[in-house]
Design a protein around this motif. Structure first.
Motif, PDB file in Angstrom:
ATOM      1  N   GLY A  30       5.143   0.501   3.317  1.00  0.00           N
ATOM      2  CA  GLY A  30       4.655  -0.398   2.277  1.00  0.00           C
ATOM      3  C   GLY A  30       3.929  -1.605   2.805  1.00  0.00           C
ATOM      4  N   VAL A  31       4.676  -2.633   3.167  1.00  0.00           N
ATOM      5  CA  VAL A  31       4.071  -3.899   3.611  1.00  0.00           C
ATOM      6  C   VAL A  31       4.229  -4.012   5.132  1.00  0.00           C
ATOM      7  N   LEU A  32       3.469  -3.227   5.842  1.00  0.00           N
ATOM      8  CA  LEU A  32       3.687  -3.081   7.284  1.00  0.00           C
ATOM      9  C   LEU A  32       3.360  -4.354   8.050  1.00  0.00           C
ATOM     10  N   HIS A  34       0.852  -1.187   0.000  1.00  0.00           N
ATOM     11  CA  HIS A  34       0.000   0.000   0.000  1.00  0.00           C
ATOM     12  C   HIS A  34       0.890   1.240   0.000  1.00  0.00           C
ATOM     13  N   ARG A  35       0.430   2.275  -0.670  1.00  0.00           N
ATOM     14  CA  ARG A  35       1.222   3.503  -0.737  1.00  0.00           C
ATOM     15  C   ARG A  35       1.295   4.193   0.623  1.00  0.00           C
ATOM     16  N   THR A  58      -0.635  -4.877  -5.606  1.00  0.00           N
ATOM     17  CA  THR A  58      -2.092  -4.865  -5.537  1.00  0.00           C
ATOM     18  C   THR A  58      -2.664  -5.046  -6.935  1.00  0.00           C
ATOM     19  N   GLY A  59      -3.970  -5.190  -7.020  1.00  0.00           N
ATOM     20  CA  GLY A  59      -4.614  -5.411  -8.306  1.00  0.00           C
ATOM     21  C   GLY A  59      -4.291  -4.339  -9.333  1.00  0.00           C
ATOM     22  N   GLU A  60      -4.320  -3.058  -8.916  1.00  0.00           N
ATOM     23  CA  GLU A  60      -4.057  -2.004  -9.881  1.00  0.00           C
ATOM     24  C   GLU A  60      -2.589  -1.988 -10.289  1.00  0.00           C
ATOM     25  N   ASP A  61      -1.692  -2.482  -9.448  1.00  0.00           N
ATOM     26  CA  ASP A  61      -0.274  -2.518  -9.789  1.00  0.00           C
ATOM     27  C   ASP A  61       0.025  -3.584 -10.834  1.00  0.00           C
ATOM     28  N   LEU A  62      -0.821  -4.590 -10.927  1.00  0.00           N
ATOM     29  CA  LEU A  62      -0.540  -5.711 -11.820  1.00  0.00           C
ATOM     30  C   LEU A  62      -0.408  -5.266 -13.270  1.00  0.00           C
TER      31      LEU A  62
END
Length: 274
Positions: free
Chosen positions: A151-153, A96-97, A198-202
């Protein structure tokens, strides 16, 4: 290979692919009888067929503590003992941003695989080892559990928990001659970075991964890319009697990343600047 694990029985969780498969291959090559588990049945079965001999695949989801116990029981029943337990299975959280954007929907999944399974695997393996002369337990954490970052907390928190648990278990189990250590890989090329998208990053996955990999290279003092074999070599060290006086340690296998930032020298200058 030197047969350093001849007559030893080892378990590797999450062993069908990635780092886990590298560990399975190295342990088998060193003469160990290896039981490995994974949720990926097809890939696990294929690796079992490839290695043959005393390498056994068990389909299991380590987020279920009863499944972890079943894997340990399988190794003991099949090969008559257990000397090395590698709690390798792990999943990434969603990238996540901002923390504000994180719905924490993956919290329970990440923690159950990355922390609960490690605790159960350590406990169940140690129960057997304590009654049979000791053994070695190796837990896979990450430099993400050592260095803070965004990011990936949830993933970072889970890997930090593995480090603390490893040290606590090492203290408690020492009088049983059960050694507990952790390996913290960093900048090793596996699919875990890709899976954090994430989905939008794909849609822009290649650019996303390239950016992350470049950042890793910039932060790494050693410029050689780390490999699965580098992690397997560290695991072999902890699995053998070469580390018989080592417990409660965390070994980064990261090209020096957690040692500190790379110093960048200005052209034509003898000095160094950050």
């Amino acid at each position: 290979m030197t047969d350093e694990l001849a007559d030893k029985v080892a378990i590797v969780t999450g062993g069908a692919s990635g780092l886990g498969a590298g560990l399975v291959r190295r342990f088998a090559a060193e003469g160990a009888k290896v039981v490995f588990c994974d949720v990926d049945t097809d890939t696990g079965t294929a690796l079992e067929s490839e290695l043959g001999g005393d390498t056994v695949f068990v389909a299991a989801d380590v987020s279920d503590v009863d499944e972890v116990g079943r894997v340990v029981s399988t190794a003991v029943q099949r090969f008559g003992g257990l000397h090395v337990m590698v709690n390798n299975a792990g999943v990434s959280g969603t990238m996540h941003r901002r923390l504000f954007d994180d719905d924490l929907a993956d919290f329970h999944k990440v923690m159950s695989v990355n922390v609960l399974a490690v605790m159960a695997g350590t406990r169940d393996a140690a129960r057997h080892m304590a009654e049979h002369g000791g053994g070695s337990i190796v837990n896979l954490t990450s430099i993400g559990g050592i260095q803070a970052g965004g990011g990936v907390l949830t993933y970072r928190a889970s890997k930090a928990a593995v480090i603390q648990f490893t040290k606590c278990a090492a203290i408690e189990l020492a009088h049983h001659e059960v050694r507990v250590n952790a390996i913290a890989p960093g900048n090793i090329r596996t699919a875990i970075v890709r899976k954090s998208a994430t989905g939008e990053d794909l849609e822009k996955l290649e650019q996303f991964e390239a950016k992350i990999r470049q950042r890793m290279r910039d932060d790494r003092p050693l410029k050689r890319e780390g490999t699965v074999d580098d992690v397997a070599e560290a695991a072999l060290y902890f699995a053998t009697d070469r580390s018989r006086y080592v417990t409660g340690t965390v070994l980064p296998v990261d090209g020096g990343t957690v040692a500190g930032k790379v110093l960048v020298r200005k052209p034509g200058s003898d000095g160094a600047t950050r």
